[in-house]
Design an enzyme around this catalytic site. Structure first.
Site, PDB file in Angstrom:
ATOM      1  N   LYS A 126     -10.992   1.200   0.733  1.00 23.90           N
ATOM      2  CA  LYS A 126     -10.144   2.241   0.141  1.00 23.90           C
ATOM      3  C   LYS A 126     -10.120   2.171  -1.387  1.00 23.90           C
ATOM      4  O   LYS A 126     -10.260   3.182  -2.070  1.00 23.90           O
ATOM      5  CB  LYS A 126      -8.706   2.120   0.664  1.00 23.90           C
ATOM      6  CG  LYS A 126      -8.535   2.309   2.144  1.00 23.90           C
ATOM      7  CD  LYS A 126      -7.063   2.332   2.540  1.00 23.90           C
ATOM      8  CE  LYS A 126      -6.321   1.032   2.287  1.00 23.90           C
ATOM      9  NZ  LYS A 126      -6.840  -0.098   3.077  1.00 23.90           N
ATOM     10  N   ASN A 149      -1.768   2.905  -3.144  1.00 17.89           N
ATOM     11  CA  ASN A 149      -1.953   1.529  -2.701  1.00 17.89           C
ATOM     12  C   ASN A 149      -2.841   0.712  -3.636  1.00 17.89           C
ATOM     13  O   ASN A 149      -2.892  -0.511  -3.554  1.00 17.89           O
ATOM     14  CB  ASN A 149      -2.559   1.528  -1.291  1.00 17.89           C
ATOM     15  CG  ASN A 149      -2.471   0.175  -0.615  1.00 17.89           C
ATOM     16  OD1 ASN A 149      -1.391  -0.371  -0.442  1.00 17.89           O
ATOM     17  ND2 ASN A 149      -3.616  -0.377  -0.249  1.00 17.89           N
ATOM     18  N   HIS A 195      -3.102  -5.452  10.297  1.00 17.73           N
ATOM     19  CA  HIS A 195      -1.658  -5.177  10.205  1.00 17.73           C
ATOM     20  C   HIS A 195      -1.001  -5.003  11.575  1.00 17.73           C
ATOM     21  O   HIS A 195      -0.014  -4.258  11.701  1.00 17.73           O
ATOM     22  CB  HIS A 195      -1.399  -3.911   9.379  1.00 17.73           C
ATOM     23  CG  HIS A 195      -1.995  -3.961   8.009  1.00 17.73           C
ATOM     24  ND1 HIS A 195      -1.763  -4.993   7.129  1.00 17.73           N
ATOM     25  CD2 HIS A 195      -2.834  -3.103   7.373  1.00 17.73           C
ATOM     26  CE1 HIS A 195      -2.415  -4.761   6.002  1.00 17.73           C
ATOM     27  NE2 HIS A 195      -3.076  -3.638   6.125  1.00 17.73           N
TER      28      HIS A 195
END
Length: 434
Positions: A126, A149, A195
């Site tokens: 990302k 982020n 996660h």
């Protein structure tokens, strides 16, 4: 900063006052909102008070009596575990919206000069793709900034002029706290388990990522990497979008020799996604090529920190799971691999196909012994325990033409503050060798 008149006179509770939380606090206060704020870290709260932000519109509180407020929103920082937060359950019962700073940005868009938004998500890649898209746009003369982020709170940015593009890196946590972000271009790079402490299984994690497209107008552009089955299934669900859906297939042969900061198969995918975004925004081929060639990369993401005696040293500290380390192992033919930290699982399965590239492994941190057990049947292993010792041993053993790669496949929190701290420690240890 980015604010909205729509927040004026409203009451928000802000939980978590680190980077994005502090930026949210300032933006809400600047817009004339009333804010109840709290952070579990007293030093963080003290810093907020020391900045003299506290006044008639700001109340620092432990949230004990927050239910007495008629709130217009509970604003959480992405790091706050939504699935383990009792306040979230109470907020839902009281029909108080639970949002984050990205949703506040989405609500503020109507008051910004005409612009476009690119949203980029995925388990890995990302940050590189976000930075690459931003660089290509800026190279083409298009006003662009990145946020989210990647560590740059979007509400802290100055609004772009007309025609600008906001490029947002979006974690699943941020998407969970967002309801109305309609990206002009939305990107899903890949999906692998991560996660899972925050989700009820991998399917729930994948569904969180897929919501980026659910918030999007069908006439806007969706770009999806289909190198893994979960991402391919999301692409299939969006097949009705026809020409507004672009699929990035794995294994596309590309000449990456002119892109020094974009080596390895994982960066080929990142580059393909960035090219697709740029084309969707009308950027010409010449500007795209120039952007790819001049992109400098990001710190701690396959960053070359030194070449000593013909040995190249790479900092890939951002690789905090085996899936993100695997592409780095595929990028070089002879690697001295430093790995370990706080493991997110017991296996290194994603890395195993690339072990023929590994000359020797050097394990560190909490996961060091377990990782050594996994790797020893396949490659020589030194249980170095600490990063400094791993660097010292690798420096003695690496030969000209080989690579020493810090790509930990684990989180950093056993021995370091974060992956950036770990990367800086690696650079310092390498520079001490010179």
């Amino acid at each position: 900063m980015i604010t909205s008149r729509a927040w004026a006179g409203k009451r928000y509770a802000v939980l978590g006052l680190a980077r994005s939380g502090a930026a949210t606090l300032r933006a809400l206060l600047a817009a004339g909102a009333e804010v109840l704020a709290h952070d579990d870290d007293w030093e963080t709260v003290k810093q907020i008070r020391d900045r003299k932000l506290e006044g008639t519109q700001l109340f620092i509180d432990d949230f004990t009596d927050w239910l007495e407020f008629e709130l217009d929103g509970l604003v959480l920082s992405p790091g706050v575990p939504l699935n383990r937060l009792p306040l979230a359950e109470v907020a839902r019962e009281m029909n108080v919206p639970i949002i984050g700073d990205i949703e506040l940005f989405a609500l503020a868009r109507a008051e910004l000069p005409p612009h476009k938004v690119v949203g980029i998500t995925g388990t890995n890649g990302k940050s590189t793709t976000t930075a690459l898209v931003t660089h290509i746009l800026q190279t083409a003369g298009i006003p662009a900034l990145m946020g989210g982020n990647i560590g740059l709170p979007i509400l802290a940015q100055e609004p772009l002029p007309e025609g600008g593009v906001y490029v947002l890196e979006l974690s699943s946590y941020q998407i969970d706290l967002t309801q109305t972000l309609d990206c002009d271009v939305a990107v899903l790079l890949n999906l692998t388990p991560d996660h899972l402490d925050r989700y009820d299984g991998f399917e729930a994690y994948a569904a969180s990522k897929a919501r980026l497209f659910a918030m999007q107008s069908p006439a806007h552009e969706a770009i999806i990497g289909i190198g893994d089955t979960p991402s391919a299934l999301i692409a299939r669900d969006l097949s009705a979008r026809a020409e507004h859906l672009t699929k990035i297939a794995p294994g596309v042969c590309m000449d990456q020799s002119r892109w020094p900061a974009l080596q390895g198969p994982h960066n080929a995918q990142n580059a393909l996604a960035a090219i697709a975004v740029a084309k969707a925004l009308g950027v010409g081929e010449a500007d795209i090529d120039r952007g790819l060639e001049t992109f400098a990369g990001l710190p701690h993401r396959m960053e070359r920190v030194a070449t000593l005696g013909g040995v190249a040293w790479y900092d890939d500290s951002k690789a905090t799971n085996p899936e993100s380390t695997a592409p780095a192992l595929a990028a070089f033919p002879r690697i001295h691999w430093i790995l370990g930290g706080r493991a997110k699982g017991d296996d290194l399965d994603a890395c195993l196909p690339h072990l023929p590239h590994v000359v020797r492994a050097y394990t560190i941190g909490e996961a060091g012994r377990r990782f050594a057990e996994v790797l020893r049947p396949h490659v020589p292993v030194a249980e170095a325990e600490t990063l400094d010792r791993a660097v010292a041993i690798a420096a003695r053993e690496a030969q000209r033409g080989e690579v020493v790669l810090l790509s930990p496949a684990a989180a950093s929190f056993d021995q370091f503050r974060d992956y950036e701290d770990r990367g800086r420690a690696f650079r310092a240890a390498v520079e001490a060798l010179a």
